[in-house]
Design an enzyme around this catalytic site. Structure first.
Site, PDB file in Angstrom:
ATOM      1  N   ASP A   1     -59.015 -63.832   6.607  1.00  0.00           N
ATOM      2  CA  ASP A   1     -58.931 -62.385   6.402  1.00  0.00           C
ATOM      3  C   ASP A   1     -58.109 -62.069   5.146  1.00  0.00           C
ATOM      4  O   ASP A   1     -57.176 -61.276   5.177  1.00  0.00           O
ATOM      5  CB  ASP A   1     -58.298 -61.720   7.622  1.00  0.00           C
ATOM      6  CG  ASP A   1     -58.594 -60.227   7.694  1.00  0.00           C
ATOM      7  OD1 ASP A   1     -59.470 -59.753   6.945  1.00  0.00           O
ATOM      8  OD2 ASP A   1     -57.947 -59.529   8.503  1.00  0.00           O
ATOM      9  N   PHE A   2     -58.471 -62.714   4.040  1.00  0.00           N
ATOM     10  CA  PHE A   2     -57.773 -62.493   2.775  1.00  0.00           C
ATOM     11  C   PHE A   2     -58.178 -61.138   2.210  1.00  0.00           C
ATOM     12  O   PHE A   2     -58.889 -61.049   1.214  1.00  0.00           O
ATOM     13  CB  PHE A   2     -58.131 -63.606   1.784  1.00  0.00           C
ATOM     14  CG  PHE A   2     -56.975 -64.513   1.464  1.00  0.00           C
ATOM     15  CD1 PHE A   2     -56.206 -64.287   0.344  1.00  0.00           C
ATOM     16  CD2 PHE A   2     -56.652 -65.560   2.301  1.00  0.00           C
ATOM     17  CE1 PHE A   2     -55.130 -65.101   0.054  1.00  0.00           C
ATOM     18  CE2 PHE A   2     -55.576 -66.384   2.026  1.00  0.00           C
ATOM     19  CZ  PHE A   2     -54.805 -66.159   0.899  1.00  0.00           C
TER      20      PHE A   2
END
Length: 364
Positions: A215-216
């Site tokens: 979940d960058f």
């Protein structure tokens, strides 16, 4: 995704009590922070210091082993030079505890952690220069390569079969397409899923495996000004989507979320790719699948964001941040087509890589 009423809804007085009982700290400042499924608070105790109190939703709180591995990963990264939060031990010496709390819909159990506070502002609030995008790609690759070295007896919990946010499970979106009924973009989403099934899935055996942060995004990366009138990355947040995946998945996720914050989204891929390949060059199959994987992540954000809204209509502003911005970008990427987008991304990446190498040679 957690069912309705799984998201905690603690009052400030409940937060104050928990901090006092579990950590022997007196919270003089408590501020609510945005969150997708959980509840987060900034806490400044009168004893000094700054912290983030994280209360997991009641559904995810059932999976204590998964949260244990995530918590361990954060410390492992911090010990290896990656700026990640770490969990503080409570009065029992544990870095997380399962607390029974009534938030207004009956007593439920929530996992509670007190995390270190990392200074900085989210990358969503600063100009995304080519250099900062390069650093984003480089940092994302570093995070996954460091996690790859990690040992833990329960790493198997990261397999997360059926996890809807994994780029291994794009086909699961088909069960939620009804949330786009009547919208023009529905056909594009269907086409992307079909393209994924026919052109990405069969090639997965050529992808290199790793554990993804997963979940960058533009709200999970903190930056601060550096000495050169630019910004440096000072914090990586939120390991809740960690899963066993592939390096190329992390790159696609990073490209997609940086596109959302850029005035010219199509120009994002090249700098992020160049930064990523400075740590971990892609193989030919991974390169060939990058375009469709970026589009697939846009589809996940759009469809699952809309679905979550049906469960949490009161949380619309936060849930729809990525989805709203992503609609036009997804359409633009689809209209341009794979060949044109890849040409721009890979040519820009090559130019930036050459420039970076020349700068390194000059410094040495």
């Amino acid at each position: 995704m957690p069912p309705k009423n799984a998201k905690p809804n603690l009052s400030h007085s409940q937060v104050s009590e928990i901090v006092k009982r579990l950590y022997r700290l007196t919270a003089s400042v408590i501020q609510s922070l945005p969150s997708y499924d959980d509840q987060n608070f900034y806490v400044a105790p009168s004893e000094g210091g700054e912290y983030i109190l994280k209360i997991m939703n009641s559904e995810d709180s059932k999976n204590t082993l998964l949260i244990e591995v995530q918590t361990y990963t954060m410390s492992f990264l911090q010990q290896n030079g990656i700026p990640a939060q770490t969990a503080l031990p409570n009065t029992s010496g544990e870095r997380m505890s399962l607390e029974e709390i009534d938030c207004g819909f009956g007593s439920q159990k929530y996992l509670v952690r007190l995390l270190t506070y990392l200074p900085g502002t989210t990358i969503s609030k600063v100009p995304l220069t080519p250099q900062l995008l390069y650093e984003m790609g480089k940092t994302a690759a570093k995070v996954d390569t460091v996690i790859k070295k990690m040992k833990h007896p329960h790493l198997h919990v990261l397999e997360r079969e059926g996890f809807k946010w994994s780029l291994s499970n794009v086909a699961l979106l088909e069960d939620y397409l009804y949330v786009l009924d009547g919208e023009p973009l529905l056909e594009v989403v269907k086409s992307v899923i079909q393209g994924y099934k026919s052109s990405v899935d069969p090639k997965r055996s050529s992808f290199r495996k790793c554990v993804n942060h997963g979940d960058f995004n533009d709200l999970n990366v903190l930056v601060q000004p550096n000495d050169k009138e630019g910004y440096r990355i000072t914090g990586i947040l939120d390991f809740g989507d960690m899963n066993s995946g592939y390096y190329i998945h992390e790159l696609a996720i990073t490209v997609m979320y940086m596109m959302i914050e850029h005035p010219k989204p199509i120009e994002v891929g090249g700098p992020v790719l160049a930064g990523w390949e400075s740590v971990l060059p892609l193989n030919e199959v991974e390169k060939d699948c990058l375009y469709l994987l970026v589009l697939s992540r846009f589809c996940q954000s759009l469809v699952l964001g809309r679905y979550s809204l049906t469960l949490q209509p009161e949380n619309e502003e936060y849930l729809m941040i990525s989805s709203r911005k992503g609609v036009n970008i997804l359409q633009q990427l689809w209209d341009l087509g794979k060949e044109q987008v890849e040409k721009l991304w890979f040519e820009t990446a090559a130019q930036l890589s050459d420039k970076s190498e020349r700068q390194e040679q000059t410094r040495s």
